[in-house]
Enzyme design. Structure first.
Site, PDB file in Angstrom:
ATOM      1  N   GLU A  71     -80.981  46.646  -9.800  1.00 49.43           N
ATOM      2  CA  GLU A  71     -81.237  45.976  -8.541  1.00 49.43           C
ATOM      3  C   GLU A  71     -82.265  44.862  -8.722  1.00 49.43           C
ATOM      4  O   GLU A  71     -83.175  44.964  -9.550  1.00 49.43           O
ATOM      5  CB  GLU A  71     -81.699  46.979  -7.477  1.00 49.43           C
ATOM      6  CG  GLU A  71     -80.586  47.911  -7.055  1.00 49.43           C
ATOM      7  CD  GLU A  71     -80.996  48.928  -6.011  1.00 49.43           C
ATOM      8  OE1 GLU A  71     -80.082  49.533  -5.411  1.00 49.43           O
ATOM      9  OE2 GLU A  71     -82.200  49.135  -5.788  1.00 49.43           O
ATOM     10  N   CYS A  85     -87.634  38.939  -7.675  1.00 47.85           N
ATOM     11  CA  CYS A  85     -88.183  40.094  -8.389  1.00 47.85           C
ATOM     12  C   CYS A  85     -87.083  40.635  -9.307  1.00 47.85           C
ATOM     13  O   CYS A  85     -86.094  41.191  -8.836  1.00 47.85           O
ATOM     14  CB  CYS A  85     -88.627  41.143  -7.379  1.00 47.85           C
ATOM     15  SG  CYS A  85     -89.352  42.610  -8.119  1.00 47.85           S
ATOM     16  N   CYS A  92     -86.474  53.438 -15.719  1.00 51.82           N
ATOM     17  CA  CYS A  92     -87.820  53.192 -16.241  1.00 51.82           C
ATOM     18  C   CYS A  92     -88.357  54.475 -16.864  1.00 51.82           C
ATOM     19  O   CYS A  92     -88.250  55.553 -16.270  1.00 51.82           O
ATOM     20  CB  CYS A  92     -88.744  52.714 -15.129  1.00 51.82           C
ATOM     21  SG  CYS A  92     -90.418  52.324 -15.704  1.00 51.82           S
ATOM     22  N   CYS A  96     -93.776  56.635 -12.807  1.00 46.88           N
ATOM     23  CA  CYS A  96     -94.894  56.676 -11.862  1.00 46.88           C
ATOM     24  C   CYS A  96     -94.527  57.601 -10.694  1.00 46.88           C
ATOM     25  O   CYS A  96     -93.389  57.595 -10.217  1.00 46.88           O
ATOM     26  CB  CYS A  96     -95.222  55.280 -11.351  1.00 46.88           C
ATOM     27  SG  CYS A  96     -95.901  54.201 -12.640  1.00 46.88           S
ATOM     28  N   CYS A  99     -92.768  56.154  -7.441  1.00 44.40           N
ATOM     29  CA  CYS A  99     -91.734  55.131  -7.625  1.00 44.40           C
ATOM     30  C   CYS A  99     -90.352  55.751  -7.804  1.00 44.40           C
ATOM     31  O   CYS A  99     -90.164  56.653  -8.622  1.00 44.40           O
ATOM     32  CB  CYS A  99     -92.097  54.278  -8.849  1.00 44.40           C
ATOM     33  SG  CYS A  99     -90.898  52.986  -9.212  1.00 44.40           S
ATOM     34  N   CYS A 320     -91.400  47.382  -2.816  1.00 43.67           N
ATOM     35  CA  CYS A 320     -92.055  47.822  -4.052  1.00 43.67           C
ATOM     36  C   CYS A 320     -91.896  49.328  -4.252  1.00 43.67           C
ATOM     37  O   CYS A 320     -92.221  50.117  -3.370  1.00 43.67           O
ATOM     38  CB  CYS A 320     -93.533  47.444  -3.981  1.00 43.67           C
ATOM     39  SG  CYS A 320     -94.460  47.858  -5.453  1.00 43.67           S
TER      40      CYS A 320
END
Length: 326
Positions: A71, A85, A92, A96, A99, A320
């Protein structure tokens, strides 16, 4: 095919954002047909686009040749200024706690073309739908850019190459969750690009929980790397700080953030971007707006340039921390 045709194709794709061979009218029709049969212009394919209700964010879901999806989000920062972005990995590995991307784990790194082509596809969309251009790029989508360093470096070089897209280095920002070797390389390789560090906490115990990369590169190493980066580049560092209610938004946390940053460099070398937590299905929640303003006021009082990030695209899971390549 005569060599000058390559220049025509390159200009059409990188300067005028042609997304299909039929758009490159300068090429003879037989050549366009031949190219159409054998080559795709972009290595990513638009699967879906979603536009936020306010019209200030557009999220792309891109399909890759191996079936994976990523995305990318267009953000309207000002009336006529769009920023893109981009993602650097499928998923990932940093994971985190707050996230959504990290919950996917890492599937693979993106190639330089797959990174740049997010820009080309989004630029083509923006040109066709609104007649506008992308003014800046932030490497803050899915993935940790410095864990795919070589591809990111090549992508930045393509984005900034005057023969290609010609975006100035000052309009390119790369965000890291604290990869110390990457910060040190970045200072030497791309000193004019902007560095953003996702900090979120300045105590190792809490940061270990929020940003597991802290186990490998604890705050003592990160502070030294940032200090050296500033000494080498003389550039500001953007500090990303996601505010989570009852976790890292207290007055004492603001005081600790002030002390930690001042031990690294003078306040003039930092801009603090406060990001109220965007819901990703976890245990965290955003502080009340008043609490966010109190925290921002404290940091400003300590002498730091401080901004509160306006949440853009939350209604399309494009804010975010929300990108998941669904």
């Amino acid at each position: 095919v005569p060599a000058f045709r390559l220049n025509q194709v390159r200009d059409a794709v990188y300067k005028n954002f042609a997304a299909s061979w039929d758009e490159i009218a300068v090429l003879p029709a037989p050549l366009r047909d031949k190219l159409k049969a054998g080559f795709r212009i972009h290595s990513v394919e638009v699967v879906e686009t979603q536009t936020a209700r306010r019209g200030d964010a557009v999220k792309f879901c891109f399909g890759l040749k191996d079936g994976h999806r990523i995305e990318t989000v267009l953000l309207k920062l000002l009336a006529d200024k769009w920023s893109l972005c981009v993602s650097t990995q499928v998923g990932c590995p940093v994971r985190c706690a707050f996230c959504a991307t990290g919950r996917k784990g890492l599937k693979r790194n993106l190639s330089p073309d797959e990174i740049v082509d997010q820009f080309l596809a989004a630029a083509a969309y923006l040109k066709q739908t609104r007649g506008q251009k992308i003014g800046s790029v932030i490497f803050m989508g899915m993935g940790e850019p410095f864990l795919n360093y070589e591809a990111v470096l090549e992508a930045v070089n393509t984005l900034s190459d005057q023969q290609m897209i010609g975006l100035g280095h000052r309009h390119i920002s790369v965000s890291t969750s604290g990869h110390v070797p990457g910060i040190r390389r970045f200072a030497k390789d791309l000193p004019q690009c902007n560095l953003a560090v996702s900090l979120h906490a300045v105590e190792d115990e809490l940061r270990n929980e929020l940003v597991p990369m802290n186990h490998n590169y604890p705050l003592s190493q990160l502070s030294k790397a940032i200090a050296d980066y500033i000494a080498i580049t003389k550039r500001k560092v953007f500090i990303e700080y996601v505010l989570m209610d009852g976790v890292n938004n207290s007055r004492s946390q603001a005081l600790k953030l002030n002390s930690w940053l001042r031990a690294v460099a003078a306040p003039k070398y930092f801009t603090i971007n406060l990001i109220p937590y965007n819901h990703t299905g976890g245990k965290f929640k955003a502080p009340a707006k008043e609490r966010v303003q109190v925290f921002a006021g404290l940091m400003e009082g300590y002498g730091f340039e401080t901004t509160v990030r306006k949440s853009m695209g939350e209604d399309i899971a494009g804010a975010c921390g929300q990108l998941a390549g669904k």
